[in-house]
Each structure stands twice: as structure tokens, then as C-alpha cells.
Design an enzyme around this catalytic site. Structure first.
Site, mmCIF file in Angstrom:
data_model
loop_
_atom_site.group_PDB
_atom_site.id
_atom_site.type_symbol
_atom_site.label_atom_id
_atom_site.label_comp_id
_atom_site.label_asym_id
_atom_site.label_seq_id
_atom_site.Cartn_x
_atom_site.Cartn_y
_atom_site.Cartn_z
ATOM 1 N N GLU A 70 0.822 -1.209 0.000
ATOM 2 C CA GLU A 70 0.000 0.000 0.000
ATOM 3 C C GLU A 70 0.859 1.265 0.000
ATOM 4 O OE1 GLU A 70 -3.833 -1.023 2.620
ATOM 5 O OE2 GLU A 70 -1.975 -1.944 3.355
ATOM 6 N N ASP A 96 -12.009 -6.377 -2.220
ATOM 7 C CA ASP A 96 -12.878 -7.554 -2.148
ATOM 8 C C ASP A 96 -14.237 -7.124 -1.630
ATOM 9 O OD1 ASP A 96 -12.665 -8.386 1.078
ATOM 10 O OD2 ASP A 96 -10.867 -7.435 0.281
#
Length: 220
Positions: free
Chosen positions: A14, A195
Site C-alpha cells: 500500500e 474484495d
């Protein structure tokens, strides 16, 4: 109050696209963490990744605030979509953050004596984010997010939705917000979805993490 903006992510994946924006970076090591200091555009910034889970997030946020006297902290990265309307690669900017795995009265009846179970995002940062996201050309959602110590696929999803009605769920944002709240440092979280209920499971997280992290970094 310092003039630097702190940018904190959960993982190195990230953080990687954030570092591509950070120019003239120098590093410092503290508490097992690597702090990258430089500029993003005309803004002085320091960026790091904390490691996964609430305790690691809290350690990183406190070390960031203590070491750099930052004027604001932005949490950048990825999250799971939990509201059925949230889609892959939507970005969620959290107006409020709560822990889904902490008893309701722990933070209202004891330190830091919250008015509710939610840590609020900074109003000015939210306003700036709303104005920017009207121009960004990507789907951005503003609403609640929740944090807990487990990756949420199917188990526990219905209970979290019923109690909190959040857009997203992750394992660190609440802790970043918690530390900023007690230190009176403005906070905002920008997380892009890897997700969802339709595309559930760690395999989707792993498959989509790099692309979602890049989107979050672009917006930050």
C-alpha cells in the site's frame, strides 16, 4: 503544530505507490518502522507502513505524531467492501470509524470517553476530499468504516452490517483514528476496495491489492 502531513499505510504494498509521489525522500528508523520524509507536490510529507492489525497501526501513528509533529494524518490503502452497493475498486473515504470487535462501552465509559462508538474524520479534510473527488472521475464513497482483528469474508459480515451499516471493513483504520483523536491531530482515511461480498476472500484481496493501492495513492 508542524506543517508536515503524515501518510500511513498498513503494508509495504500500500505504501509503494505513495513513495512514487514522494520526492527527495530521506529515511529514519524508529520502533522497527521506516519513515520516509520528502515532499508531495508543494506539501512536506512523511510516509510509512505500520504492519497489519490494530496494535501495529497504533504504534506507527503515535511514533509518527511524536517524531514529526504532523499537522494531519491520512491513512491510505485498501479495504474490504461490506455494503452490498460497494464495488471492486470503489474508494471509501471514512466519515466515521468504529471497532466492530470492541464492546460498545469500552471507549465511551472509559478513556477517551467518546460521545459514541465512532471516531469522526476531520471536517476540513473531509471538505477538501469531497471537493477534490467531484473532479477525480473515479467512484468515491463517503460513509462509515469499521476495523477489527480479523479478515472478514463471510463469517461475521451480516452482524457487522446490522450493527454498523458500514461501507468498508479493515484491520487498522480505527486504530489510526483512535491515536489521532487522543492527540488532537486531524485524520482522514482513504481506502480502495479489493474484495466484496460478491468477490469475497483473501485471493481477491491479493489479486487486487496493487491496483487498489495505486488508486488510493492517486487520490491521497
Amino acid at each position: 503544530m508542524g506543517k508536515k502531513v503524515g501518510i500511513v499505510c498498513a503494508s509495504d504494498a500500500e505504501l509503494e505507490p505513495i513513495l512514487r509521489y514522494l520526492k527527495g525522500s530521506k529515511t529514519m528508523e524508529k520502533a522497527g518502522l521506516t519513515f520516509h520524509e520528502g515532499t508531495v507536490g508543494r506539501t512536506d510529507a512523511v510516509a510509512l507502513f505500520s504492519g497489519v492489525c490494530k496494535v501495529n497501526a497504533a504504534i506507527a501513528a503515535q511514533a509518527l505524531i511524536d517524531s514529526y509533529d504532523v499537522a494531519a494524518v491520512i491513512n491510505a490503502g485498501v479495504a474490504g467492501g461490506i455494503d452490498e452497493t460497494v464495488r471492486l475498486f470503489d474508494t471509501v473515504i471514512s466519515e466515521q470509524v468504529a471497532y466492530h470487535d470492541v464492546a460498545d462501552d469500552i471507549l465511551t465509559e472509559f478513556h477517551p470517553w467518546l460521545e459514541s462508538v465512532y471516531f469522526p474524520a476531520d471536517r476540513e479534510l473531509l471538505a477538501r476530499a469531497r471537493a477534490y473527488c467531484e473532479t477525480v472521475g473515479r467512484p468515491v464513497r463517503f460513509g462509515k468504516s469499521v476495523t477489527g482483528e480479523a479478515f472478514i469474508a463471510d463469517e461475521g459480515r451480516a452482524e457487522i452490517i446490522e450493527k454498523f451499516a458500514p461501507l468498508s471493513v479493515d484491520m487498522e483504520t480505527g486504530a489510526f483514528a483512535h491515536v489521532c483523536y487522543v492527540n488532537q491531530v486531524p485524520f482522514l482515511a482513504v481506502r480502495t476496495i479489493t474484495d466484496t461480498a460478491e468477490h469475497a476472500g483473501k485471493e481477491h484481496f491479493e489479486e487486487n491489492c496493487a491496483a487498489a493501492s495505486q488508486i488510493a495513492a492517486d487520490i491521497v
